[in-house]
Design a protein around this motif. Structure first.
Motif, PDB file in Angstrom:
ATOM      1  N   GLU A   1      55.481 -51.714  70.964  1.00 38.48           N
ATOM      2  CA  GLU A   1      56.006 -52.858  71.702  1.00 38.48           C
ATOM      3  C   GLU A   1      54.882 -53.746  72.194  1.00 38.48           C
TER       4      GLU A   1
ATOM      5  N   SER B   1      56.190 -48.738  78.089  1.00 41.46           N
ATOM      6  CA  SER B   1      56.553 -49.281  76.768  1.00 41.46           C
ATOM      7  C   SER B   1      56.193 -48.282  75.687  1.00 41.46           C
ATOM      8  N   TRP B   2      56.729 -48.519  74.493  1.00 45.31           N
ATOM      9  CA  TRP B   2      56.321 -47.723  73.336  1.00 45.31           C
ATOM     10  C   TRP B   2      54.987 -48.248  72.813  1.00 45.31           C
TER      11      TRP B   2
ATOM     12  N   ALA C   1      56.253 -45.056  64.100  1.00 46.88           N
ATOM     13  CA  ALA C   1      56.324 -45.307  65.540  1.00 46.88           C
ATOM     14  C   ALA C   1      56.443 -46.807  65.786  1.00 46.88           C
TER      15      ALA C   1
ATOM     16  N   ARG D   1      57.649 -36.866  70.835  1.00 47.95           N
ATOM     17  CA  ARG D   1      59.019 -36.970  70.299  1.00 47.95           C
ATOM     18  C   ARG D   1      59.029 -36.597  68.815  1.00 47.95           C
TER      19      ARG D   1
ATOM     20  N   HIS E   1      53.657 -43.313  75.158  1.00 49.67           N
ATOM     21  CA  HIS E   1      54.179 -44.078  76.286  1.00 49.67           C
ATOM     22  C   HIS E   1      53.015 -44.863  76.870  1.00 49.67           C
TER      23      HIS E   1
ATOM     24  N   GLY F   1      62.255 -45.861  69.321  1.00 45.22           N
ATOM     25  CA  GLY F   1      60.815 -45.649  69.533  1.00 45.22           C
ATOM     26  C   GLY F   1      60.133 -45.026  68.330  1.00 45.22           C
TER      27      GLY F   1
ATOM     28  N   SER G   1      51.509 -47.321  69.961  1.00 45.80           N
ATOM     29  CA  SER G   1      50.816 -46.476  69.004  1.00 45.80           C
ATOM     30  C   SER G   1      49.597 -47.252  68.528  1.00 45.80           C
TER      31      SER G   1
ATOM     32  N   ALA H   1      54.155 -39.476  73.640  1.00 50.81           N
ATOM     33  CA  ALA H   1      55.584 -39.460  73.955  1.00 50.81           C
ATOM     34  C   ALA H   1      56.208 -38.123  73.551  1.00 50.81           C
TER      35      ALA H   1
ATOM     36  N   SER I   1      53.449 -41.377  68.571  1.00 49.14           N
ATOM     37  CA  SER I   1      54.182 -42.260  69.479  1.00 49.14           C
ATOM     38  C   SER I   1      53.666 -42.040  70.896  1.00 49.14           C
TER      39      SER I   1
ATOM     40  N   ARG J   1      63.430 -50.328  68.265  1.00 45.23           N
ATOM     41  CA  ARG J   1      62.849 -50.388  69.613  1.00 45.23           C
ATOM     42  C   ARG J   1      63.493 -49.324  70.520  1.00 45.23           C
TER      43      ARG J   1
END
Ligand code: MD1
Length: 972
Positions: A669, A71-72, A666, A103, A87, A760, A74, A101, A85, A757
């Motif tokens: 989730e 899931s995302w 970010a 990104r 994972h 992300g 932070s 992440a 961000s 979502r």
């Protein structure tokens, strides 16, 4: 990615809670539940009691890479730069691991990227979710306050107890009976807005967070009329010279530290100014070893050299600053229109125009002036009375004062910086694109304002702001979506923003009628002041003075700047008589007490300087109910009557707050279900307000009085909070927040919960349509580094100050009396008594505030117990050794701590980074003796930039850097 989770609703407690909060069936069907984790299950997994079967270490290793889902995630724990961000890897309903992440693209190909972005705290956060400190069920105190004896109760009972106390408090004291300890963003953006929305709806009292924690930079505010400026981390790449002062990036900015290193590939030089050879100084090109709290002297030495060597950027200072403005020799104040014309505006000031050979009005609507202002000289002016007075410029006064007192040789005596260092650095400042990072310790230093004003003077003399690779930071964030969620009456779809815009327009029309030359930024200031009052915000120093037992310390003249002749209390009375502080700033009035305190996402017993000593003695006995909404047991929660369990990061949907250093948002989730009966805060606030309405109705109560004499209807509170029942759940609140962010151009057009979502991470589009864009005063573009104040430089927009310019001469009578009308150096007062050492502090390497102090992975990296860093020779002189326990004391309090010796600490200095109360013997936390003595001069008002609004203005009650202490060895 693993198997999808089912949406079965298996948790009856959650169902009951949602009914209590007014949540809908829709919210339930969206809830992802895969079973509630029990503490014993988690413990057995952590203790390997439920380990997978494996045949060898290889199998175990393979299992690590086996996930149910990713899931995302932070963390919204108020760190800088934030917005990393992550994972989040989930297995069997638990978070087992997280990683960056990565990104974060570069602004464009000419700049370094931000990846991987994320520090060791973020990478080990999941350990916080599982442990004995976690609060999983509502708890009610059964012993004395603070005795740590609890019983588990139902949500229903907890809500009833809290709501009954709120109703009692409102009946007894009106809306001043409710106190919200100022929440930080730890609990997330949605909760942050929600707590303040709840308080606004009730009409309660909310001490100002930013000023309270010591993050308000008074000197910057005094100079340019605003504090919120900043730059993106890659702006450093455009600098040729970078000053890090009052800061320690290698501890506090690990995620973006690499920009400093990368800038050095360009030949950029880094200067670290710090009393200790701190962990960041080690990698700098130059270290300026200043005496603690004496930075102003160093910067004034820099200014002296720039002026003496003819290196001043004259065009810049003539246009952007007050340095060419005229000052009367007879009274030492600005020459004003009221002097010259016998009427007109008091804040219409003058220049001497060399082209015309006469004085000319300094334009107030623009920085453009089509004459040629004199920077130096003596002139004669005939006043309306016919009297002739001599005038000179601010620049001439400054130059004379600085030449007399701050040559590099004099500065060495004052600040400790060697003259050759001052001379060499001054030439660099004058000739290079110079960028500064002024750490938050500046805002926590008694005369930190003087240091900031002197630093800014050096930047002004060298033209170092408003262009790439320049400026200084504080913090700035696109915040329309958060702030509007605190006050909007209706949803965006129902015209909530339009109603707000109409209010703003009406205010602008009124103000323009009063002053046709008013700027949009100043209209923003007026609006911010009104919002601040409506939200119940109060300057914290006065609240602490009147209600929390700080009076004695604040009124101790021996702990104040000796040029200030009166006590804090006397200055406060005088300022109140002048009308600078109104009753709405001083809520609750002395003698009136708050009755209920809500603590959410804050830890006042740790955070308020000397709070551990004074709050339990002076504030808590006045409270009939204090309750905390917490995911873990904190020092403050331990004192509460009731603790409500909160869902934490990865357990609720949210988004991060973007601070300029990293201009992105970010998505967070809900990766797992929270343990036990934890709930998201937005919904908890709704549930409390719903129950308040029910209890009032049951008691036959209809309304109560607020501070402004209006009646507030109990039965409306929940409805107002939830925008008519439309924003009850966390998901609805985030959806609405995104609607505001989209409508105010903070996020891209078309942004929805789903698109966010999916992405992300979203890049900020602008600083919004509100006030913040004026404060940062530059266009934001995602494909360029960001820096502040370009609109002043390029568009000639005036500053929100009394003179409408960057202002170094504050001719307020109190500033004149204190000898601080111009930036000067002053010796720090001996706060805490005449003791040999100055204590400094800072945010730690291994924790964000108090959050990661008991994460096992991180504890392995330090001594896992509080330490105080002391110079090794000093320790040896006192017969003390590394690892020994010492007692540290001053006239106010004491604590015990382990010594850690190091040659990097200055001989007179001792350093304690963050630790939390229960880590100390008898909970005697080091903060106990820090006091946080505010500077009474900062009570001055009635002068444009000497004003208070949300997060800005008023004396800071957290000036702990440089407090005096002594230490003694403890018997073994
Ligand atoms: P705060 O953090 O917010 O109480 O204090 C803020 C502070 O750390 C800051 S930002 C500054 S600048 C300041 N610095 C400073 C210093 O440099 N030196 C000294 N001596 N003192 C200083 N004090 C302040 P803290 O203590 O980490 O407490 C935050 C609480 O929030 C809880 N929390 C959550 N609560 C809810 N409801 N939901 C959440 O998701 C959540 N996450 C964290 C946390 O458990 C803690 O008790």
């Amino acid at each position: 990615m693993g198997k999808p989770e089912t949406a079965a609703i298996t948790n009856p407690a959650r169902r009951r809670f949602l009914q209590a909060s007014g949540g809908t069936a829709v919210a339930l069907s969206l809830t992802q539940l895969s079973g509630v984790l029990s503490g014993s299950y988690v413990k057995s997994v952590m203790a390997a009691g439920k380990s997978v079967q494996y045949g060898g270490t290889e199998d175990l290793y393979r299992q690590i890479w086996n996930w149910d889902k990713v899931s995302w995630g932070s963390h919204t724990n108020a760190c800088l730069p934030g917005c990393c961000s992550f994972h989040v890897y989930v297995k069997d309903g638990m978070v087992w691991r997280e990683e960056q992440a990565a990104r974060n693209p570069a602004s464009n190909e000419n700049y370094p990227d931000y990846n991987p972005l994320g520090c060791q705290k973020g990478c080990s956060f999941h350990a916080n979710l599982y442990g004995d400190h976690r609060i999983k069920y509502p708890l009610r105190r059964v012993g004395e306050r603070g005795s740590a004896k609890w019983e588990r109760i139902s949500w229903d009972d907890a809500l009833t107890d809290i709501a009954s106390a709120i109703v009692d408090g409102l009946e007894e004291m009106g809306s001043d009976g409710f106190l919200l300890d100022p929440p930080h963003e730890h609990a997330g953006t949605v909760s942050w807005a929600g707590a303040q929305r709840m308080n606004s709806v009730i009409g309660g009292v909310l001490p100002d967070l930013n000023v309270l924690i010591g993050d308000f930079y008074k000197g910057i505010f005094d100079t340019i009329g605003k504090m919120h400026t900043g730059y993106s981390a890659d702006n450093l790449f455009d600098a040729e010279l970078i000053f890090l002062t009052y800061s320690n990036w290698s501890y506090t900015m690990p995620a973006i530290y690499h920009f400093l290193t990368e800038a050095r590939y360009n030949g950029t030089e880094i200067v670290s100014i710090s009393p200790d050879y701190n962990p960041t100084s080690i990698t700098a090109d130059y270290h300026v070893p200043v005496n603690q709290g004496c930075d102003a002297a160093f910067w004034l030495g820099i200014c002296q050299v720039i002026m003496a060597d003819g290196l001043v950027d004259e065009a810049f200072v003539k246009e952007q600053t007050d340095l060419p403005l005229l000052v009367r020799a007879d009274n030492g104040r600005y020459l004003r229109q009221t002097d010259v014309d016998g009427g007109g505006r008091e804040d219409q000031l003058y220049l001497y125009d060399l082209k015309a050979g006469a004085i000319a009005k300094a334009p107030r609507a623009t920085l453009l002036f089509d004459g040629e202002p004199a920077l130096e000289g003596q002139f004669e002016v005939t006043l309306a009375t016919g009297e002739k007075v001599a005038v000179t410029t601010v620049y001439a006064l400054l130059k004379a004062q600085i030449n007399a007192n701050h040559t590099p040789e004099q500065v060495q005596q004052q600040s400790g910086a060697h003259p050759s260092l001052t001379r060499m650095l001054a030439k660099k400042v004058a000739t290079k694109r110079t960028c500064s990072y002024i750490g938050f310790s500046s805002a926590k230093t008694y005369h930190g304002d003087l240091g900031e004003r002197a630093l800014m003077l050096a930047m002004a003399l060298s033209g170092n702001w408003g262009k790439p690779g320049t400026g200084w930071n504080t913090w700035a964030m696109p915040a329309d979506h958060i702030e509007l969620m605190m006050v909007m009456e209706k949803t965006v779809a129902e015209g909530g923003l339009a109603a707000f815009a109409q209010m703003e327009q009406a205010l602008a029309t009124k103000l323009r009628a009063e002053d046709p030359e008013i700027t949009e930024e100043l209209i923003g200031v007026a609006l911010a002041k009104e919002m601040t009052t409506a939200m119940g915000l109060v300057p914290p120093a006065m609240f602490l003075y009147n209600h929390c037992g700080y009076k004695e310390a604040y009124d101790n003249k021996a702990w104040q700047d000796p040029t200030l002749k009166k006590t804090f209390g006397e200055y406060l009375s005088e300022a109140t008589e002048q009308g600078w502080w109104q009753p709405h700033h001083l809520r609750p009035a002395p003698g009136k007490h708050p009755r209920v305190m809500m603590i959410t996402s804050s830890n006042p017993v740790r955070r308020n300087r000397s709070g551990a000593q004074l709050l339990p003695k002076h504030l808590f006995p006045k409270l009939k109910m204090m309750f905390a909404i917490e995911p873990r047991m904190s020092a403050s929660a331990l004192y509460c009557d009731i603790i409500l369990p909160a869902a934490w990061y990865y357990e609720k949907m949210d988004m991060t707050v973007s601070i300029t250093a990293n201009p992105r948002f970010a998505f967070i989730e809900k990766a797992v279900n929270p343990p036990g009966e934890c709930e998201p805060e937005w919904e908890i606030y709704a549930a409390i307000l719903k129950r308040v309405g029910e209890i009032a109705a049951a008691r036959g109560l209809e309304s109560y009085g607020d501070h402004f004499g209006q009646r507030r209807v109990y039965g409306d509170l929940w409805s107002r909070y939830t925008m008519g029942g439309k924003v009850v759940t966390q998901e609805q609140a985030l959806t609405e927040m995104l609607a505001v962010a989209e409508a105010t151009s903070i996020l891209p057009k078309g942004t929805t919960l789903e698109s966010f979502r999916k992405a992300g991470m979203l890049q900020q589009v602008s600083f919004g349509t509100g006030f913040m864009k004026h404060l940062v005063a530059n266009d934001y573009s995602p494909d360029k580094p960001f820096f502040s104040l370009a609109w002043h430089r390029d568009k000639k927009i005036t500053y929100p100050t009394y003179s409408r310019r960057a202002q170094f001469f504050l001719d307020h009578p109190w500033y004149i009396e204190a000898g601080e009308a111009l930036p000067v150096h002053k010796e720090p007062p001996k706060i805490g008594g005449d003791h040999p050492f100055v204590i400094t502090g800072g945010h730690p390497r291994h924790s964000i505030h108090s959050l990661h102090l008991n994460v096992p992975e991180l504890m392995r990296l330090h001594r896992a117990q509080p330490v105080m860093h002391v110079n090794d020779k000093t320790a040896a002189r006192l017969g003390m050794k590394d690892g020994e326990q010492v007692r540290v004391y001053n006239d106010f309090s004491d604590f015990e701590i382990m010594l850690r010796t190091s040659p990097t600490v200055a001989p007179m200095q001792v350093v304690v980074y963050f630790w939390e109360n229960p880590q100390f013997k008898e909970w005697k936390v080091y903060d106990r003796l820090l006091i946080g003595q505010p500077k009474p001069l900062h009570l001055a008002g009635g002068y444009e930039q000497l004003r208070y609004y949300l997060f800005n203005g008023s004396p800071g009650p957290s000036t702990d850097r440089g407090v005096r202490v002594a230490m003694e060895k403890l018997p073994v």
